[in-house]
Design a protein around this motif. Sequence first.
Motif, PDB file in Angstrom:
ATOM      1  N   PHE A   1       0.659  -1.309  -0.072  1.00 53.96           N
ATOM      2  CA  PHE A   1      -0.037  -0.044  -0.017  1.00 53.96           C
ATOM      3  C   PHE A   1       0.942   1.190   0.034  1.00 53.96           C
ATOM      4  O   PHE A   1       0.691   2.121   0.667  1.00 53.96           O
ATOM      5  CB  PHE A   1      -0.780   0.166   1.301  1.00 53.96           C
TER       6      PHE A   1
ATOM      7  N   ILE B   1     -12.897  -0.240  -4.801  1.00 54.76           N
ATOM      8  CA  ILE B   1     -13.978  -1.139  -4.337  1.00 54.76           C
ATOM      9  C   ILE B   1     -14.946  -0.467  -5.353  1.00 54.76           C
ATOM     10  O   ILE B   1     -15.933  -1.433  -5.429  1.00 54.76           O
ATOM     11  CB  ILE B   1     -14.306  -1.251  -2.986  1.00 54.76           C
TER      12      ILE B   1
ATOM     13  N   TYR C   1      -5.287   8.148  -8.039  1.00 63.97           N
ATOM     14  CA  TYR C   1      -4.675   7.118  -7.055  1.00 63.97           C
ATOM     15  C   TYR C   1      -4.666   7.903  -5.442  1.00 63.97           C
ATOM     16  O   TYR C   1      -4.584   8.887  -5.094  1.00 63.97           O
ATOM     17  CB  TYR C   1      -3.172   6.879  -7.160  1.00 63.97           C
ATOM     18  N   ASP C   2      -4.735   6.919  -4.726  1.00 68.31           N
ATOM     19  CA  ASP C   2      -4.697   7.063  -2.987  1.00 68.31           C
ATOM     20  C   ASP C   2      -3.277   6.694  -2.577  1.00 68.31           C
ATOM     21  O   ASP C   2      -2.697   5.417  -3.028  1.00 68.31           O
ATOM     22  CB  ASP C   2      -5.725   6.299  -2.378  1.00 68.31           C
ATOM     23  N   TYR C   3      -2.718   7.408  -1.572  1.00 68.25           N
ATOM     24  CA  TYR C   3      -1.412   6.795  -1.081  1.00 68.25           C
ATOM     25  C   TYR C   3      -1.775   6.192   0.365  1.00 68.25           C
ATOM     26  O   TYR C   3      -2.347   7.022   1.032  1.00 68.25           O
ATOM     27  CB  TYR C   3      -0.493   8.381  -0.826  1.00 68.25           C
ATOM     28  N   GLY C   4      -1.296   5.168   0.620  1.00 65.72           N
ATOM     29  CA  GLY C   4      -1.247   4.414   1.680  1.00 65.72           C
ATOM     30  C   GLY C   4      -0.118   5.017   2.703  1.00 65.72           C
ATOM     31  O   GLY C   4       0.294   5.889   2.331  1.00 65.72           O
ATOM     32  N   PRO C   5      -0.153   4.189   3.853  1.00 65.04           N
ATOM     33  CA  PRO C   5       0.790   4.978   4.919  1.00 65.04           C
ATOM     34  C   PRO C   5       2.385   5.094   4.584  1.00 65.04           C
ATOM     35  O   PRO C   5       2.852   5.774   4.682  1.00 65.04           O
ATOM     36  CB  PRO C   5       0.656   3.792   6.266  1.00 65.04           C
TER      37      PRO C   5
ATOM     38  N   SER D   1       2.347   7.832   1.778  1.00 68.48           N
ATOM     39  CA  SER D   1       1.982   9.230   2.438  1.00 68.48           C
ATOM     40  C   SER D   1       3.430   9.540   3.020  1.00 68.48           C
ATOM     41  O   SER D   1       3.794  10.870   2.899  1.00 68.48           O
ATOM     42  CB  SER D   1       0.991   8.978   3.329  1.00 68.48           C
TER      43      SER D   1
ATOM     44  N   ARG E   1      -2.126  20.693  -4.015  1.00 66.46           N
ATOM     45  CA  ARG E   1      -2.595  19.861  -5.059  1.00 66.46           C
ATOM     46  C   ARG E   1      -2.991  20.695  -6.487  1.00 66.46           C
ATOM     47  O   ARG E   1      -3.584  21.783  -6.422  1.00 66.46           O
ATOM     48  CB  ARG E   1      -4.033  19.570  -4.454  1.00 66.46           C
TER      49      ARG E   1
ATOM     50  N   GLU F   1      -5.300  13.999 -10.496  1.00 63.82           N
ATOM     51  CA  GLU F   1      -5.088  14.993  -9.489  1.00 63.82           C
ATOM     52  C   GLU F   1      -3.671  14.626  -8.870  1.00 63.82           C
ATOM     53  O   GLU F   1      -3.362  13.660  -8.723  1.00 63.82           O
ATOM     54  CB  GLU F   1      -6.060  14.623  -8.305  1.00 63.82           C
TER      55      GLU F   1
ATOM     56  N   LEU G   1      -2.303   5.369  10.894  1.00 54.53           N
ATOM     57  CA  LEU G   1      -1.770   5.197   9.656  1.00 54.53           C
ATOM     58  C   LEU G   1      -1.986   6.312   8.714  1.00 54.53           C
ATOM     59  O   LEU G   1      -3.286   6.693   8.548  1.00 54.53           O
ATOM     60  CB  LEU G   1      -2.332   3.733   9.322  1.00 54.53           C
ATOM     61  N   GLU G   2      -1.228   6.872   8.313  1.00 55.28           N
ATOM     62  CA  GLU G   2      -1.408   8.067   7.301  1.00 55.28           C
ATOM     63  C   GLU G   2      -1.839   7.719   6.145  1.00 55.28           C
ATOM     64  O   GLU G   2      -1.463   6.912   5.597  1.00 55.28           O
ATOM     65  CB  GLU G   2      -0.242   9.154   7.415  1.00 55.28           C
ATOM     66  N   LEU G   3      -2.969   8.545   5.625  1.00 52.10           N
ATOM     67  CA  LEU G   3      -3.398   8.430   4.096  1.00 52.10           C
ATOM     68  C   LEU G   3      -3.209   9.817   3.506  1.00 52.10           C
ATOM     69  O   LEU G   3      -3.215  10.971   4.078  1.00 52.10           O
ATOM     70  CB  LEU G   3      -4.787   8.156   4.296  1.00 52.10           C
ATOM     71  N   ASP G   4      -3.345   9.792   2.174  1.00 56.91           N
ATOM     72  CA  ASP G   4      -3.419  10.798   1.404  1.00 56.91           C
ATOM     73  C   ASP G   4      -4.255  10.505  -0.058  1.00 56.91           C
ATOM     74  O   ASP G   4      -3.826   9.957  -0.795  1.00 56.91           O
ATOM     75  CB  ASP G   4      -2.028  11.413   0.883  1.00 56.91           C
ATOM     76  N   THR G   5      -5.568  10.775   0.127  1.00 53.49           N
ATOM     77  CA  THR G   5      -6.500  10.293  -0.672  1.00 53.49           C
ATOM     78  C   THR G   5      -7.077  11.322  -1.724  1.00 53.49           C
ATOM     79  O   THR G   5      -6.636  12.515  -1.248  1.00 53.49           O
ATOM     80  CB  THR G   5      -7.710   9.288  -0.281  1.00 53.49           C
ATOM     81  N   THR G   6      -7.840  10.964  -2.684  1.00 61.03           N
ATOM     82  CA  THR G   6      -8.096  12.132  -3.813  1.00 61.03           C
ATOM     83  C   THR G   6      -9.272  12.934  -3.250  1.00 61.03           C
ATOM     84  O   THR G   6     -10.088  12.540  -2.517  1.00 61.03           O
ATOM     85  CB  THR G   6      -8.325  11.496  -5.194  1.00 61.03           C
TER      86      THR G   6
ATOM     87  N   GLY H   1     -12.576   8.517   1.923  1.00 56.29           N
ATOM     88  CA  GLY H   1     -11.069   7.936   1.479  1.00 56.29           C
ATOM     89  C   GLY H   1     -10.611   6.986   2.274  1.00 56.29           C
ATOM     90  O   GLY H   1      -9.625   6.243   1.939  1.00 56.29           O
TER      91      GLY H   1
ATOM     92  N   THR I   1     -13.506   3.774   2.070  1.00 55.38           N
ATOM     93  CA  THR I   1     -12.896   3.001   0.934  1.00 55.38           C
ATOM     94  C   THR I   1     -11.874   2.247   0.986  1.00 55.38           C
ATOM     95  O   THR I   1     -11.713   1.102   0.055  1.00 55.38           O
ATOM     96  CB  THR I   1     -13.205   3.720  -0.265  1.00 55.38           C
ATOM     97  N   ASN I   2     -10.858   2.560   1.623  1.00 53.55           N
ATOM     98  CA  ASN I   2      -9.485   1.947   1.607  1.00 53.55           C
ATOM     99  C   ASN I   2      -9.441   1.090   3.072  1.00 53.55           C
ATOM    100  O   ASN I   2      -8.443   0.683   3.314  1.00 53.55           O
ATOM    101  CB  ASN I   2      -8.493   2.863   1.837  1.00 53.55           C
TER     102      ASN I   2
ATOM    103  N   ARG J   1      -7.584  -2.498   2.864  1.00 51.14           N
ATOM    104  CA  ARG J   1      -6.218  -2.304   2.694  1.00 51.14           C
ATOM    105  C   ARG J   1      -5.389  -1.668   4.190  1.00 51.14           C
ATOM    106  O   ARG J   1      -4.483  -2.477   4.322  1.00 51.14           O
ATOM    107  CB  ARG J   1      -5.706  -1.123   1.635  1.00 51.14           C
ATOM    108  N   LEU J   2      -6.091  -1.010   4.829  1.00 51.95           N
ATOM    109  CA  LEU J   2      -5.590  -0.459   5.848  1.00 51.95           C
ATOM    110  C   LEU J   2      -5.567  -1.778   6.957  1.00 51.95           C
ATOM    111  O   LEU J   2      -4.486  -1.632   7.767  1.00 51.95           O
ATOM    112  CB  LEU J   2      -6.296   0.572   6.539  1.00 51.95           C
TER     113      LEU J   2
ATOM    114  N   PHE K   1      -2.749  -3.567   6.136  1.00 51.70           N
ATOM    115  CA  PHE K   1      -1.499  -2.824   6.506  1.00 51.70           C
ATOM    116  C   PHE K   1      -1.055  -3.284   8.058  1.00 51.70           C
ATOM    117  O   PHE K   1      -0.158  -3.246   8.551  1.00 51.70           O
ATOM    118  CB  PHE K   1      -1.466  -1.527   6.136  1.00 51.70           C
TER     119      PHE K   1
END
Lengths: 656, 656
Positions: free
Chosen positions: A25, A33, A41-45, A48, A251, A268, B69-74, B226, B229-230, B233-234, B237
């Motif tokens: 991730f 989903i 795209y989303d960035y996971g831990p 990020s 962004r 994005e 757990l950090e995220l960076d989603t759209t 965000g 929906t993840n 995956r989280l 992780f």
Amino acid sequence: TMSSVNKSAHAFDKVRLDSLLNRRFFYAPAFEIYGGVAGLYDYGPAGSSLQANIIAEWRKHFIIEEHMLELDTTIMTPAPVFETSGHVARFADWMVKDTKTGDVLRADHLVKGVLEARLRGDKEARGEIQGPVVEDPKKRKKKGAVEAQKAVKLEDSAVKEYEYILAKLDDYTGPELGDLLTKHTITNPDTSNPVSAPIPFNLMFASSIGPTGQHPGFLRPETAQGHFTNFARLLDFNNGKIPFASAQVGRAFRNEISPRAGLLRVREFTMAEIEHFVDPDDKSHPRFPEIKDVELSLLDKHTQSSGQTTIRTMTLGDAVSQGVIANETLAYFLARISAFLLKIGIHSDKLRFRQHMANEMAHYATDCWDAEIFNHQAGGWTECVGCADRAAYDLSVHAKKTGAPLIVREALREPIVEEKLGAEWKKKELGKAFRGDAAEITKAVDALNEQALVTVQEALEKGSYEVTLASGNKVQLTKEYLSIEKKTIKTSIREYTPNVIEPSFGLGRIMYALLEHSFWAREADIERGVLSLPPLVAPTKVLIVPLSAKEEFVPLVKEVSQKLRRAGIFSNVDDSNTSIGKRYARNDELGTPFGVTLDFASVKNGTMTLRERDTTDQLIGPIDDVIAVVADLVQGNLEWPEACGKLKKYDGVQDA
Amino acid sequence: TMSSVNKSAHAFDKVRLDSLLNRRFFYAPAFEIYGGVAGLYDYGPAGSSLQANIIAEWRKHFIIEEHMLELDTTIMTPAPVFETSGHVARFADWMVKDTKTGDVLRADHLVKGVLEARLRGDKEARGEIQGPVVEDPKKRKKKGAVEAQKAVKLEDSAVKEYEYILAKLDDYTGPELGDLLTKHTITNPDTSNPVSAPIPFNLMFASSIGPTGQHPGFLRPETAQGHFTNFARLLDFNNGKIPFASAQVGRAFRNEISPRAGLLRVREFTMAEIEHFVDPDDKSHPRFPEIKDVELSLLDKHTQSSGQTTIRTMTLGDAVSQGVIANETLAYFLARISAFLLKIGIHSDKLRFRQHMANEMAHYATDCWDAEIFNHQAGGWTECVGCADRAAYDLSVHAKKTGAPLIVREALREPIVEEKLGAEWKKKELGKAFRGDAAEITKAVDALNEQALVTVQEALEKGSYEVTLASGNKVQLTKEYLSIEKKTIKTSIREYTPNVIEPSFGLGRIMYALLEHSFWAREADIERGVLSLPPLVAPTKVLIVPLSAKEEFVPLVKEVSQKLRRAGIFSNVDDSNTSIGKRYARNDELGTPFGVTLDFASVKNGTMTLRERDTTDQLIGPIDDVIAVVADLVQGNLEWPEACGKLKKYDGVQDA
């Protein structure tokens, strides 16, 4: 002594890298989903954190080191701003439609994909390369705009022409791309159907602001306009002095026609932009001497326009003095960009600077260079940083549109004294004769230039000079009301619109390229992928590995965590119920550069082992000594070979 | 000894604060040179830096301290996601239109503004307060939805009713707001025209994704979807274990109907959100004992529903045990939120936690509390952090819509063994008789619950059981094909949808409130505004003030800058051509907590003075000693009164 590591035992394997990045991730398709959306795209831990570290280093390297003024401006932008900047009219890519299915393709990508496939087919027919493995046709279709490679030999002249077209591809206009499609009978490779002529598609996402729907707005496709519209405030913040630079990380959005290249082409993205405002008459840079001997790999516009892609390595001093790079400030930023990219881990042999060709560059720009990074995703070079001298364009158009004085007023060291013609008004007579129109009349004449005033002077000598008012009425002026005379004009202020030099970073592209450059597999086991991220940007710096999750290790884990935190080092604990070797292997995939193991010896003797990711070498020492070495390693004050001289080598078996 | 400071010598003056924030470019209306856009603001260097420091502390306080757990989603989100989440149908405010001008107003703000104005008019008529200064009517109009205050005495019952309405204002539905408008004859205060009935206006900005316009999308109004929906995956992780939390800092967008409250109500903003995933059967928190004695100011739902606003101060231990706060995890986050806000400088007497009332809260939520901060911009309390227990709503709706298993699978310590009815199939006979339909038949029966199986059993005993296939065909099952029997079922896995506790921070609101709380003026001179920002978040920590820009101070300035940088302290140099006192005053406005002066004594003796912003006290010592003290002060290891014991007092005249 340090173990030697063979990082190129296995050829680069993109499928394994993609699997690693997805599985751990780093990033994943957004709204996966829901079936995902192309280009989001989303960035996971892990992703990020890597991105945050790259941004933190960017801030240090540029904003803090160069005392730039940071900004955080809005993404939502009212339409008039982008009308003025030219984005509404011109921020477009050329798209073609499949004439039967209506599928949309980007014209230049279509030309590139098809001609490259034909050239590969030619090479295959000539026996110069092996043909591709036959793929599942379903998969082929997904991969998109690449004509199926057939082993067909081309005329030598066709090979030459295709290579020429590819070298200057970025320089073609939309109609020219249309001509290429026709001339080379390029069709949609997914369907073999003909495609339409190229039409422009504006890449800005549109929306509307407010509840009544009256105010159209766009999502910014770059952060730059937020700098320009705030120029007067920034100048004031800098006490009216230039040069200075503003900087922003944020962004931006581009509604790409057909995004299919992972993080390289997304809808994005996070970008980092600098607008360096400089005197148009003096683009020297005080720190240029510091970088003049830096050598960069340059691909200049003349080379490309002649259909070549030969790279020249030259010092920036030479590049500026020979006129390859337009000015010192631009060259200074290229050096800084290069230093930044190398520092975070981009490989120097996969970095080049490509100059824009004439048509490619905006007409107002003086010079523009892209930092391009080689990567397998693109199968070539990708623009990751743009660095353009945009001259005075942006500030001028906004000033003209809004009337805001986006200029610098500079006290001259010595006032300039000039003899100039000017009108000497007899105000009383003028007021009596023309009343309310008097102001308009004086304004009209005072605005005339030297040459026009000569005409007025001659007309007055002959009798009268005619002024047409806004109302349409005509007025006859005679010597009764004014005379034109030589005047001494003293100017002590210089007013000018600064020029802008703009380095603009696509952080997602840089991050992806970095992940590619960092990826390799252990010589003994291709399944054991490693990301050799530099400690500076690695998501986690130190992995703490207790032998087990048992009670007896808890206080020690806490102690080591706290000591690392106090030393400013971000660590993670892996106390999962699996072998130490497996835990390390898992964290090699995350790019964690160092690991410390806590075992019974740690409890008994207060020692711990320190493991380095790439070599898998292990050292051992008292906990505090190891932490001191780790701190130096992470802060870049120490390299691993030197660390090996500071602690004893450990020959244990944890890292089996 | 330290000087005493009287920060409340002058009453809080919003006009002066606004002027300071604008003049020193903390923030300004976005696209100001284009006339600006309501609800969009740009942050300048001071504001960007303050915000960045608040975010950095937020990351430390929440993400690092709690291993989130950090995220960076759209931001751009396809419409189906918000259809599922309920935002397309329900993320709306109620608006009314002026029936003559078409001007749009937010219904609840209209009610609030008008009733509050009437109450003030009543107080004035009763001689309890002074009437307002008569304002320029043009200015009045700009200020918007506030009925001109007239000194009209109200019936006692009306006063009571208005107060009741205001206390539970957030609890009214749209139609109820409409009833209030009619009953209390509330008109548009700008025009005195009647207004329409309230209609819902969806606050999401709409756009469309891709070149064909087929894919509607929205800009996210919060980052939460965000995270949801993840979720799978989280969870992966996190090695499949809960509780854990994800966290994200990012932009969000709300197309507010009529934004007029500065940074408090904007159309684009940065938020920080946490989604803490927890076992629905166990919402205890391991660190609850650490915070159970923390006292917070609480305004619970029962108090508000009864039309009161009395605040109760209670410990979190009591609040949970008495059922005021729903569970330990929620209470734990309230404590952490409070600690964070106080740490960055929010005044504790201007912070309260208000519980949502029944209608106000989403129907699925269990409990919800807002951290509200008092400020003069709102003339009252503003929600700055929301903290809700959203139960299993979000994960459930997304799982149902997409089929993705957004669940936790947990190995049970002891398997659960149950006796249950089940179908025993005679597969061979079934296959022969029903061929391709066999699978559908077994699936249909296997899906039946215990009670239904009893019915099947009875039917089989009597002869046959009828199953209707998807095709519409009916099939008769007999004992030839199956029997219903008691079976021993062993369950060793527990599957469940986690609950979500969501702390959600509006960073712009918090920043604005902090600026208000930090602002005061020197007792001796109301023109000398000071922002007492804590060193932790102040944009610049140390101002370096050389006596002049002359050559002889340059090496010393460089030395001090470098030493501060090495100590991790961000400093700025002010070598402008103005008095030291003026330079300090200018940096008091920027909230710079410390200053060091370099003068001839520094060059000669290697000493420098250290000045503290609030007291303007100055100390003196050798350069390295001063830097060591500054480092401790900035890192929060030392307070100013203690620092006064470490260095000599300086009685110079720089800070005249």
